[in-house]
Design a protein around this motif. Structure first.
Motif, PDB file in Angstrom:
ATOM      1  N   LEU A  47     -19.985 -29.874  -8.806  1.00 21.54           N
ATOM      2  CA  LEU A  47     -19.551 -31.253  -8.626  1.00 21.54           C
ATOM      3  C   LEU A  47     -20.719 -32.180  -8.299  1.00 21.54           C
ATOM      4  CD1 LEU A  47     -17.187 -33.230  -8.541  1.00 21.54           C
ATOM      5  CD2 LEU A  47     -16.748 -32.536  -6.171  1.00 21.54           C
ATOM      6  N   PRO A  64     -16.633 -43.203 -10.374  1.00 19.83           N
ATOM      7  CA  PRO A  64     -17.368 -43.537  -9.149  1.00 19.83           C
ATOM      8  C   PRO A  64     -16.787 -44.772  -8.468  1.00 19.83           C
ATOM      9  CG  PRO A  64     -18.890 -43.065 -10.937  1.00 19.83           C
ATOM     10  CD  PRO A  64     -17.521 -43.148 -11.554  1.00 19.83           C
ATOM     11  N   SER A  88     -23.712 -34.227  -6.093  1.00 17.68           N
ATOM     12  CA  SER A  88     -23.902 -34.923  -4.820  1.00 17.68           C
ATOM     13  C   SER A  88     -23.112 -36.231  -4.806  1.00 17.68           C
ATOM     14  CB  SER A  88     -25.388 -35.215  -4.609  1.00 17.68           C
ATOM     15  OG  SER A  88     -25.866 -36.053  -5.664  1.00 17.68           O
ATOM     16  N   GLY A  89     -23.107 -36.873  -3.622  1.00 21.80           N
ATOM     17  CA  GLY A  89     -22.503 -38.193  -3.517  1.00 21.80           C
ATOM     18  C   GLY A  89     -20.998 -38.207  -3.573  1.00 21.80           C
ATOM     19  N   TRP A  90     -20.337 -37.255  -2.931  1.00 16.81           N
ATOM     20  CA  TRP A  90     -18.876 -37.224  -2.906  1.00 16.81           C
ATOM     21  C   TRP A  90     -18.385 -36.834  -1.514  1.00 16.81           C
ATOM     22  CZ3 TRP A  90     -16.753 -32.640  -1.375  1.00 16.81           C
ATOM     23  CH2 TRP A  90     -17.516 -31.473  -1.571  1.00 16.81           C
ATOM     24  N   ALA A 130     -11.593 -34.208  -9.599  1.00 15.37           N
ATOM     25  CA  ALA A 130     -12.782 -34.838  -9.024  1.00 15.37           C
ATOM     26  C   ALA A 130     -13.918 -34.914 -10.034  1.00 15.37           C
ATOM     27  CB  ALA A 130     -13.224 -34.074  -7.783  1.00 15.37           C
ATOM     28  N   ARG A 153     -16.061 -40.509  -4.904  1.00 17.91           N
ATOM     29  CA  ARG A 153     -17.413 -40.315  -5.420  1.00 17.91           C
ATOM     30  C   ARG A 153     -18.183 -41.622  -5.247  1.00 17.91           C
ATOM     31  NH1 ARG A 153     -19.606 -36.822  -9.289  1.00 17.91           N
ATOM     32  NH2 ARG A 153     -17.578 -36.162 -10.083  1.00 17.91           N
ATOM     33  N   ARG A 154     -19.442 -41.533  -4.828  1.00 17.72           N
ATOM     34  CA  ARG A 154     -20.242 -42.719  -4.584  1.00 17.72           C
ATOM     35  C   ARG A 154     -20.377 -43.566  -5.853  1.00 17.72           C
ATOM     36  NH1 ARG A 154     -24.487 -40.561  -2.303  1.00 17.72           N
ATOM     37  NH2 ARG A 154     -23.888 -41.101  -0.181  1.00 17.72           N
TER      38      ARG A 154
END
Length: 410
Positions: A331, A292, A333-335, A287, A408-409
């Motif tokens: 890791l 992204p 944010s945005g996942w 990850a 992921r974003r």
């Protein structure tokens, strides 16, 4: 992101739909006519048994069918016109499963050489059909099953041992039937080894008693097995002759992953296999390098060593361990990460799995739940529930092991 991830998981489950898979396979079986005076005997076992039997009955219209027997678990046992549907315990074998195993033995023994047996096999069948070998009881099999579940044995180790203790496993159906047995198999086993799926009722055994005894010792459970079980595994037995097999794989975890890739995911190099903590660590490592907006798809089945008495399942535990490891490794944010059982059930509760993100652990802690403590007690269900992180789908009617997605974003 959550919706996108769930759409990918649903694509994987749809690819394992048992009815269409059986329908695609039936024309080949029907191309060769029955012998004069012959008929079909249909037996379907496992979590997808009812859907498989329904499709087979549709394809067999106009064919002589002597009987149709379906053995499956609760939630998948709705009545089916033209078939007898029996419920059996899963993941713990029970008295209902013992009775169902006896019915299958009767069906197979009644099939004449001019007939054909259609075996429809899916995941879960191994626990659903306990048929204790000579000198053993149902309680012996239940004790073995419980110890295998607690010690974190993988599916190959589990079914190798089960085969030595059971009349129907390891090719038992072939030994009982005078009629040829044609099996359509939905695989819940990574690698799709037909000897392992449902403990191989229509395939040869994985190994012999000495192999099973060695595995039990390696797992550290040998000394705690019932004396009757150790006696059976200590016998010097030749590998049984199962005769020819006519097995066809019609669905698998790999096919579900391919469907997820077709829906926009990227097949990742790490399978869901082995110890759940090691798997979580490997998933987070992937990850950290994920592009992204490019979902990663995973499939397989992890193992969990039970140390506590909490509520959970291997997918919920994997999701919670992923969240803990993601926090530890930064890791960010945005996942989002989701893991679920393709059958819609993960452990003894109603959840199918877990879906976590960067805020999940904070939501748990805000409600007084320590994620690390929950993992130590194998109590992932209430922890995930506190973070609105449970996946609940209900029974899907299929079973091709577990599926997972990371995103992921963009």
């Amino acid at each position: 992101m959550r919706q996108h991830v769930m759409e990918l998981l649903r694509a994987g489950i749809a690819a394992a739909a048992p009815g269409p898979a059986v329908a695609r396979a039936m024309p080949d079986l029907l191309a060769q006519p029955l012998a004069a005076g012959g008929c079909w005997h249909v037996v379907a076992v496992g979590k997808a048994a009812r859907a498989m039997a329904a499709a087979a009955l549709e394809a067999l219209q106009g064919e002589p069918v002597a009987e149709v027997l379906v053995v499956t678990n609760a939630c998948n046992d709705a009545a089916l016109a033209g078939a007898r549907v029996l419920q059996a315990g899963h993941p713990e074998p029970d008295e209902a499963g013992l009775a169902a195993a006896t019915e299958i033995e009767r069906l197979l023994s009644r099939a004449a050489a001019r007939d054909r047996v259609l075996a429809l096999i899916s995941g879960g069948a191994s626990a659903m059909l306990p048929a204790p070998a000579a000198g053993l009881s149902l309680s012996d099999l239940q004790e073995v099953n419980a110890r295998l579940l607690r010690c974190g044995a993988d599916i190959l180790q589990t079914n190798l041992i089960r085969q030595q203790l059971d009349r129907l496993k390891g090719g038992g159906w072939l030994r009982l039937s005078q009629a040829p047995v044609h099996a359509l198999i939905l695989s819940d086993v990574p690698g799709d080894d037909l000897r392992v799926i449902a403990s191989g009722p229509t395939a040869g055994p994985i190994g012999g008693p000495a192999d099973a005894a060695r595995v039990a010792r390696d797992l550290g459970i040998w000394d705690n097995l019932p004396l009757s079980v150790r006696t059976v595994l200590a016998r010097d037995q030749a590998m049984p002759d199962t005769g020819p097999d006519r097995n066809r794989l019609i669905g698998s975890n790999g096919q579900s992953i391919a469907a997820m890739v077709a829906a926009g995911a990227v097949k990742a190099g790490l399978a869901l296999q082995g110890d759940v903590q090691l798997c979580a660590e490997g998933l987070v490592a992937l990850a950290l390098d994920a592009a992204p907006g490019m979902p990663l798809a995973f499939g397989g089945e992890t193992t969990v060593r039970l140390q506590g008495r909490g509520m959970g399942g291997r997918n919920q535990e994997l999701a919670l361990r992923f969240a803990v490891e993601a926090e530890r490794r930064g890791l960010g944010s945005g996942w989002i990460f989701a893991a679920m059982g393709s059958d819609g059930r993960d452990g003894p509760g109603e959840a199918a799995g877990g879906i976590v993100g960067p805020d999940s652990l904070d939501l748990m802690r805000a409600q007084g739940i320590d994620p690390e403590d929950a993992l130590a007690r194998n109590d992932s269900t209430p922890a995930l529930a506190a973070a609105d992180a449970l996946i609940v789908t209900g029974a899907t009617g299929t079973n091709v092991a577990d599926l997972a997605v990371f995103l992921r974003r963009a």
